[in-house]
Design a protein around this motif. Structure first.
Motif, short mmCIF file in Angstrom:
data_model
loop_
_atom_site.label_atom_id
_atom_site.label_comp_id
_atom_site.label_asym_id
_atom_site.label_seq_id
_atom_site.Cartn_x
_atom_site.Cartn_y
_atom_site.Cartn_z
N VAL A 130 0.92 -0.79 0.27
CA VAL A 130 -0.47 -0.08 0.06
C VAL A 130 1.29 1.44 -0.31
CG1 VAL A 130 -1.72 1.19 1.44
CG2 VAL A 130 -2.49 -1.33 1.56
N ASP A 131 0.60 1.76 -0.95
CA ASP A 131 1.46 3.64 -1.39
C ASP A 131 0.43 4.15 -0.51
OD1 ASP A 131 3.03 5.85 -1.90
OD2 ASP A 131 2.61 5.19 -3.82
N PRO A 132 1.65 4.62 0.47
CA PRO A 132 1.15 5.84 1.98
C PRO A 132 1.26 7.06 1.96
CG PRO A 132 3.21 5.13 2.55
CD PRO A 132 3.22 4.02 1.47
N GLU A 133 1.64 7.48 0.43
CA GLU A 133 1.19 8.53 -0.05
C GLU A 133 0.50 8.51 -0.75
OE1 GLU A 133 3.51 11.16 0.09
OE2 GLU A 133 4.67 10.50 1.25
N LYS A 134 -0.15 7.45 -1.62
CA LYS A 134 -1.89 7.69 -1.94
C LYS A 134 -2.50 7.32 -1.18
CE LYS A 134 0.63 6.34 -6.25
NZ LYS A 134 0.01 5.70 -7.55
N CYS A 135 -2.38 6.57 -0.21
CA CYS A 135 -3.27 5.53 0.20
C CYS A 135 -3.93 7.21 1.15
CB CYS A 135 -3.50 4.84 1.40
SG CYS A 135 -4.76 4.58 3.18
N GLY B 218 -3.79 6.76 10.22
CA GLY B 218 -5.26 7.09 9.49
C GLY B 218 -4.80 6.03 7.90
N LYS B 219 -3.95 5.40 7.48
CA LYS B 219 -3.93 4.68 6.62
C LYS B 219 -3.91 2.62 6.97
CE LYS B 219 -1.33 8.43 4.63
NZ LYS B 219 -2.16 8.93 3.70
N SER B 220 -4.57 2.59 5.19
CA SER B 220 -4.23 1.35 5.29
C SER B 220 -3.49 0.35 5.19
CB SER B 220 -5.26 0.86 3.64
OG SER B 220 -5.77 0.07 4.21
N HIS B 221 -3.61 -0.87 5.95
CA HIS B 221 -2.66 -1.72 6.03
C HIS B 221 -2.50 -2.83 6.08
CE1 HIS B 221 0.28 1.83 7.19
NE2 HIS B 221 -0.47 2.02 8.02
N PRO B 222 -2.16 -4.23 5.04
CA PRO B 222 -2.11 -4.82 5.13
C PRO B 222 -1.67 -5.74 6.36
CG PRO B 222 -0.35 -4.95 3.96
CD PRO B 222 -1.04 -3.43 4.40
N VAL B 223 -2.35 -6.57 6.82
CA VAL B 223 -1.80 -6.84 8.46
C VAL B 223 -2.74 -8.29 8.45
CG1 VAL B 223 -2.72 -4.66 9.53
CG2 VAL B 223 -4.68 -6.51 10.15
N ARG B 224 -3.00 -9.09 7.04
CA ARG B 224 -3.14 -10.70 7.43
C ARG B 224 -2.78 -10.99 6.14
NH1 ARG B 224 -6.29 -8.68 10.87
NH2 ARG B 224 -8.18 -8.07 9.63
N CYS C 39 -9.48 -5.40 -3.98
CA CYS C 39 -9.31 -4.24 -3.02
C CYS C 39 -7.87 -3.51 -4.05
CB CYS C 39 -7.67 -4.58 -2.27
SG CYS C 39 -6.87 -5.30 -2.69
N VAL C 40 -7.39 -3.75 -5.15
CA VAL C 40 -6.88 -3.04 -6.34
C VAL C 40 -7.91 -2.38 -6.44
CG1 VAL C 40 -5.18 -3.45 -8.59
CG2 VAL C 40 -5.01 -4.20 -6.15
N GLU C 41 -9.23 -2.96 -7.38
CA GLU C 41 -9.89 -2.39 -8.46
C GLU C 41 -10.43 -1.18 -7.41
OE1 GLU C 41 -12.17 -6.03 -9.50
OE2 GLU C 41 -10.40 -6.58 -10.65
N ALA C 42 -10.58 -1.61 -5.98
CA ALA C 42 -11.71 -0.76 -5.34
C ALA C 42 -11.31 0.80 -5.04
CB ALA C 42 -12.15 -1.72 -4.47
N CYS C 43 -9.77 0.35 -5.02
CA CYS C 43 -9.00 1.68 -4.39
C CYS C 43 -8.94 2.62 -5.32
CB CYS C 43 -7.69 0.97 -4.09
SG CYS C 43 -6.34 2.55 -3.67
N PRO C 44 -10.47 3.57 -5.23
CA PRO C 44 -10.67 4.92 -5.89
C PRO C 44 -9.10 5.72 -5.67
CG PRO C 44 -11.04 5.77 -3.97
CD PRO C 44 -10.29 4.37 -3.42
N ASN C 45 -7.73 5.70 -5.35
CA ASN C 45 -6.06 6.52 -5.29
C ASN C 45 -5.26 5.58 -6.00
OD1 ASN C 45 -7.59 8.33 -4.63
ND2 ASN C 45 -6.92 7.69 -2.50
#
Length: 63
Positions: free
Chosen positions: A6-11, A32-38, A48-54
């Motif tokens: 997850v790119d923290p600059e874009k999330c 406040g950013k999304s993280h893949p924890v599992r 998730c890739v398709e749904a991410c607007p950024n």
């Protein structure tokens, strides 16, 4: 196991990835950013890739 980034600059922490992920891979961190924890629970559906607007999520198998 798949590689998830997850790119923290874009999330912006919108949570769209959390809402669509059937494996409950993501959580919003203290920053406040999304993280893949599992990542081991990733079902390789690429929703998730398709749904991410950024365009902040990259998964090696979803190219």
């Amino acid at each position: 196991m798949v590689e998830i980034k997850v790119d923290p600059e874009k999330c912006d922490g919108c949570g769209e990835c959390i809402g669509v992920c059937p494996g409950e891979v993501y959580e919003i961190g203290e920053d406040g950013k999304s993280h893949p924890v599992r990542p081991e629970d990733c079902q390789e559906c690429c929703s998730c890739v398709e749904a991410c607007p950024n365009g902040a999520i990259w998964i090696d198998i979803c190219e």
